[in-house]
Each structure stands twice: as structure tokens, then as C-alpha cells.
Design an enzyme around this catalytic site. Structure first.
Site, PDB file in Angstrom:
ATOM      1  N   CYS A  44      21.884  32.806 -11.111  1.00 51.62           N
ATOM      2  CA  CYS A  44      21.641  31.548 -11.828  1.00 51.62           C
ATOM      3  C   CYS A  44      21.795  31.779 -13.327  1.00 51.62           C
ATOM      4  O   CYS A  44      21.191  32.717 -13.877  1.00 51.62           O
ATOM      5  CB  CYS A  44      20.239  31.042 -11.524  1.00 51.62           C
ATOM      6  SG  CYS A  44      19.721  29.610 -12.490  1.00 51.62           S
ATOM      7  N   GLN A  46      23.364  13.850   8.916  1.00 55.46           N
ATOM      8  CA  GLN A  46      23.068  15.271   9.062  1.00 55.46           C
ATOM      9  C   GLN A  46      24.193  16.124   8.488  1.00 55.46           C
ATOM     10  O   GLN A  46      24.059  17.337   8.392  1.00 55.46           O
ATOM     11  CB  GLN A  46      22.898  15.618  10.545  1.00 55.46           C
ATOM     12  CG  GLN A  46      21.774  14.866  11.244  1.00 55.46           C
ATOM     13  CD  GLN A  46      21.797  15.129  12.736  1.00 55.46           C
ATOM     14  OE1 GLN A  46      21.402  16.186  13.199  1.00 55.46           O
ATOM     15  NE2 GLN A  46      22.272  14.150  13.504  1.00 55.46           N
ATOM     16  N   HIS A  48      20.261  17.066   5.610  1.00 53.93           N
ATOM     17  CA  HIS A  48      20.371  18.529   5.567  1.00 53.93           C
ATOM     18  C   HIS A  48      21.043  19.029   4.298  1.00 53.93           C
ATOM     19  O   HIS A  48      21.494  20.178   4.247  1.00 53.93           O
ATOM     20  CB  HIS A  48      21.117  19.030   6.804  1.00 53.93           C
ATOM     21  CG  HIS A  48      20.415  18.718   8.088  1.00 53.93           C
ATOM     22  ND1 HIS A  48      21.061  18.568   9.293  1.00 53.93           N
ATOM     23  CD2 HIS A  48      19.095  18.508   8.343  1.00 53.93           C
ATOM     24  CE1 HIS A  48      20.169  18.280  10.237  1.00 53.93           C
ATOM     25  NE2 HIS A  48      18.971  18.233   9.677  1.00 53.93           N
ATOM     26  N   CYS A  99      14.510  28.565  -9.873  1.00 54.15           N
ATOM     27  CA  CYS A  99      14.176  27.472 -10.791  1.00 54.15           C
ATOM     28  C   CYS A  99      14.600  26.100 -10.291  1.00 54.15           C
ATOM     29  O   CYS A  99      14.233  25.080 -10.883  1.00 54.15           O
ATOM     30  CB  CYS A  99      14.777  27.738 -12.169  1.00 54.15           C
ATOM     31  SG  CYS A  99      16.585  27.601 -12.245  1.00 54.15           S
ATOM     32  N   GLY A 107      29.790  12.862  24.738  1.00 53.99           N
ATOM     33  CA  GLY A 107      28.919  13.844  25.357  1.00 53.99           C
ATOM     34  C   GLY A 107      27.476  13.385  25.393  1.00 53.99           C
ATOM     35  O   GLY A 107      27.106  12.373  24.785  1.00 53.99           O
ATOM     36  N   VAL A 140      27.027  17.685   5.862  1.00 50.26           N
ATOM     37  CA  VAL A 140      26.951  18.221   4.499  1.00 50.26           C
ATOM     38  C   VAL A 140      28.271  18.069   3.751  1.00 50.26           C
ATOM     39  O   VAL A 140      28.441  18.599   2.664  1.00 50.26           O
ATOM     40  CB  VAL A 140      26.532  19.709   4.525  1.00 50.26           C
ATOM     41  CG1 VAL A 140      25.154  19.873   5.147  1.00 50.26           C
ATOM     42  CG2 VAL A 140      27.554  20.573   5.270  1.00 50.26           C
ATOM     43  N   ASP A 141      29.210  17.294   4.319  1.00 49.25           N
ATOM     44  CA  ASP A 141      30.580  17.256   3.800  1.00 49.25           C
ATOM     45  C   ASP A 141      30.852  16.153   2.779  1.00 49.25           C
ATOM     46  O   ASP A 141      31.925  16.105   2.181  1.00 49.25           O
ATOM     47  CB  ASP A 141      31.581  17.129   4.955  1.00 49.25           C
ATOM     48  CG  ASP A 141      31.246  15.991   5.926  1.00 49.25           C
ATOM     49  OD1 ASP A 141      30.731  14.939   5.483  1.00 49.25           O
ATOM     50  OD2 ASP A 141      31.490  16.163   7.141  1.00 49.25           O
ATOM     51  N   GLY A 167      27.938  10.184  16.619  1.00 50.70           N
ATOM     52  CA  GLY A 167      28.424  11.552  16.628  1.00 50.70           C
ATOM     53  C   GLY A 167      27.367  12.622  16.527  1.00 50.70           C
ATOM     54  O   GLY A 167      27.571  13.625  15.860  1.00 50.70           O
TER      55      GLY A 167
END
Length: 390
Positions: free
Chosen positions: A288, A186, A204, A215, A356, A188-189, A328
Site C-alpha cells: 500500500c 454476487q 461480494h 488502512c 440447473g 465481481v465483474d 443465474g
């Protein structure tokens, strides 16, 4: 059947008061039954699409990373007790019997690299009640886009220089040995790729690409950063000063100049943007180059939908695996929880490593509450997982 090592959802909630507001909806709220078009949609408040809960009012004594603080390697993961050998053996057994585990990772996999999460004790929702910009807000006005890109510009240098931690590295080791051939994240790094993992499905999207909303052309975020710097010389100069101060004060926050605007202007966010002074008014972002359309990070924003082909591919991987290892993630977002749910419904065992409570604790055969880096390092060194499955 739940392992004796797995604490109940109620025990987890009682022992972690900072999670109570978040957990209340997951534990007591109605079970969502989304329609086809809704089931991969991330709601604008960052939880699954039916929730109305909020973390407003929650607090934490731990502070988020502040650009220029002199602590570039800050570990934002919550403290956790070491796990015992019996739990580790159970986790290895899950992977042994599956002969190929699907690993699903979330923000808690990157907190030990200094990337804060959203819902953890030091998360953006808890510490500052931060709410990220939604897809609808981004597309609605140029002013909103200027504000977003100003924050993204301020945070990018720090975010893009973060390094993988033991969790990423040992997932890659398990993957190369054949024990974890499939990896969905999940995050994005792109830290999994930096650690050596291959074929990562980025559920994601990623901040490392920019996409045209007209486009569909993709471009490199590093190149886009240089374009932003050229168009916004004042912001570029401020970022350079902040980076220089961070380098000069590394390891000694007391050397900071408290009057410096670069000190107080930005707080790192989980997706790479930063909280900055002002609204970003006047910050310029180019269109763009191919069609003049709006450029956006190639990320599924809150309020946005996962591309159908990507969502279907992820679902097929989940439905065909022998076991799932969640690392995680609270699984609060439906797009991730539905994968775990589908896997379990098709006979897969579920193991969870996170600090958690999670939305899927009652589905898990094994839940280990702890830090991903330590647990995965010990798992990758487990005697039974040193050679590939046969």
C-alpha cells in the site's frame, strides 16, 4: 404453491448428471442454522458454510476459455431449450403484481459473456476441479500472494475487456422502467454497471478495486495492473505476446502456435485470475502506498466474511421487496440464499431463471430452466412491462 412449469428438484438432478454431486448436499444434507457471525461467511470450498461436498471427479466435455485460443467471445453458458410464452407471461405477472422486483444475480448471468462460472457444466469446479485461493491462504504468506497476483495479472486483460450480454442489458432496461429498481449481484465483474444499471449492490465486492488490508484505502485495479507490469517485465512481455496472438488468431483457433507458452499457460477463471504455468514464484506485488500494508482485490474471497453493513443493507432490501427474481445463481452460498429465504418469509414471490437446480427451487412460485439472456430479452419486450408501474 409451485407452478406446474417448475420441474421437481429430483427431475432436475436426474436430467443433469453433471450437477448430481453438487445437488446431493443441497437436497439431502442437513439444513444449516448459522450463528450471527457465520451466516454471511463463504466457506473455503465455495459453498455455504456447513457443506462438505466437492465436485471432484465430475467432468464435462466443454472446455473453459483458454487465453490465446482465438475465441474471445466464447459463450460458457450451458445449452438450454427455449421457453414458451406461458412461462414468460407468468414471469411478467410476478413483476406486475410486485410493482418493483429485487433482482439477485449470480455467475450464470455472465456466462453468456464468456465468463465461466464455478458450478455449471463448464464451471471451474467441474472442468478442472479448481478451488480458488481462500482469504486465509492469501493473508498467510507472501508466496501465496505472489501466486495469486501472478494469476490475476495473467487473466486481467481478458477479464476486464469482457462485455455485457443480453441478460445485463435487459436487466438495466427493466430497472430504468421501474420494474426492477433494486439489483444485488454476487458477481465481481461490474458488467451490470457497464450495461447501464445504477445503484448495484455488489454483495461480494469487485475485482475492479484493490483494497489495503491495513488502512482500507481503495485504488483502481487498472492502475494496479500497470504497477504490476512495471515490477514484473517478463510477465508483462508474456501477457503482451498472448494478447497479440489472441488478436492475430481471433476467429480461427487453428492458427495458434501450439508450442507457444502463451497458448498453454493460462485458463480463465470466474473471478478474473488465470491458471498459469509455475507457481508465480518471484512475482512482485507492491505494498500500500499509504501505509505499506498488504493489497488485496476488493473481493470477498472464499473463507472471508461480507462486511456487516453491506450484509445488513442487502437483507433489508430483501425483507422489504414484493418479489425476487434470481438470475443465474444456484444460491449455494448462504449469503445469497439467506436473502431469498428472508424475502419469501416476508411474503415476497420468488421467480428463478437459471440453467440447473438451485438451493431455493422448493421456495419458488416460478422456476424457468434456461439461458438468462434469451429469457430476459423476451421479458423486457413483454407488452405489460413497456411502461413504468403506477
Amino acid at each position: 404453491m409451485r407452478s406446474m412449469l417448475v420441474p421437481s428438484w429430483q427431475q432436475l438432478c436426474a436430467s443433469k448428471s453433471q450437477w448430481r454431486r453438487h445437488v446431493a448436499t443441497a437436497a439431502g444434507g442437513p439444513s444449516p442454522h448459522p450463528t450471527a457471525w457465520q451466516q454471511d461467511r463463504i466457506s473455503s470450498n465455495g459453498t455455504w458454510w456447513t457443506t462438505s461436498s466437492s465436485l471432484s471427479g465430475a467432468s464435462s466435455s466443454q472446455q473453459p476459455y483458454v487465453i490465446g485460443s482465438g475465441t474471445p467471445a466464447l459463450d460458457t453458458a450451458p445449452p438450454s431449450a427455449p421457453i414458451d410464452d406461458a412461462a414468460l407471461d407468468q414471469l411478467a405477472d410476478v413483476m406486475l403484481h410486485a410493482r418493483g422486483t429485487l433482482v439477485l444475480t449470480g455467475a450464470g448471468c455472465s456466462t453468456e459473456s464468456g465468463v465461466p462460472d464455478y458450478r455449471g457444466p463448464a464451471g471451474a469446479y467441474v472442468v478442472s476441479n479448481h478451488k480458488p485461493m481462500t482469504h486465509q491462504q492469501f493473508m498467510a504468506s507472501e508466496a501465496n500472494r505472489s501466486r495469486y497476483w501472478a494469476r490475476s495479472f495473467a487473466g486481467w486483460s481478458r477479464f476486464s475487456s469482457v462485455q455485457p450480454n443480453a441478460a445485463h442489458e435487459n436487466i438495466a432496461r427493466l430497472q430504468h422502467r421501474g420494474w426492477a429498481p433494486t439489483l444485488i449481484t454476487q458477481n465481481v465483474d461490474r458488467l451490470h454497471q457497464q450495461a447501464g444499471s445504477k445503484g448495484v449492490l455488489e454483495l461480494h465486492g469487485t475485482t475492479h478495486e484493490v483494497v489495503c488490508m491495513s488502512c482500507g484505502q481503495l485504488s483502481c485495479r487498472h492502475d494496479f495492473q500497470r504497477q504490476l507490469a512495471a515490477l514484473n517485465p517478463d510477465a508483462a512481455a508474456a501477457a503482451t505476446r498472448a494478447a497479440a496472438q489472441e488478436a492475430a488468431t481471433a476467429g480461427d483457433p487453428s492458427l495458434q502456435d501450439p508450442s507457444s507458452s502463451s497458448n498453454s499457460s493460462s485458463v480463465q477463471r470466474p473471478d478474473g485470475d488465470a491458471e498459469v504455468e509455475g507457481t508465480g514464484q518471484g512475482f512482485a506485488a507492491p505494498p500500500c502506498p499509504s501505509c505499506g500494508g498488504i493489497l488485496k482485490p476488493h473481493v470477498v474471497f472464499f473463507g472471508d466474511g461480507i462486511p456487516p453493513a453491506r450484509a445488513q443493507h442487502a437483507l433489508e432490501l430483501a425483507q422489504s421487496c414484493g418479489s425476487v427474481l434470481v438470475v443465474g445463481s444456484s444460491l449455494a452460498v448462504w449469503s445469497a440464499f439467506r436473502l431469498v429465504k428472508a424475502a419469501v418469509e416476508n411474503g415476497a414471490q420468488l421467480a428463478i431463471i437459471t440453467a440447473g437446480p438451485t438451493r431455493a427451487d422448493d421456495l419458488a412460485s416460478l422456476k424457468i430452466d434456461g439461458r438468462a439472456g434469451e429469457i430476459l430479452a423476451r421479458l423486457a419486450a413483454h407488452t405489460s412491462l413497456q411502461v413504468p408501474p403506477v
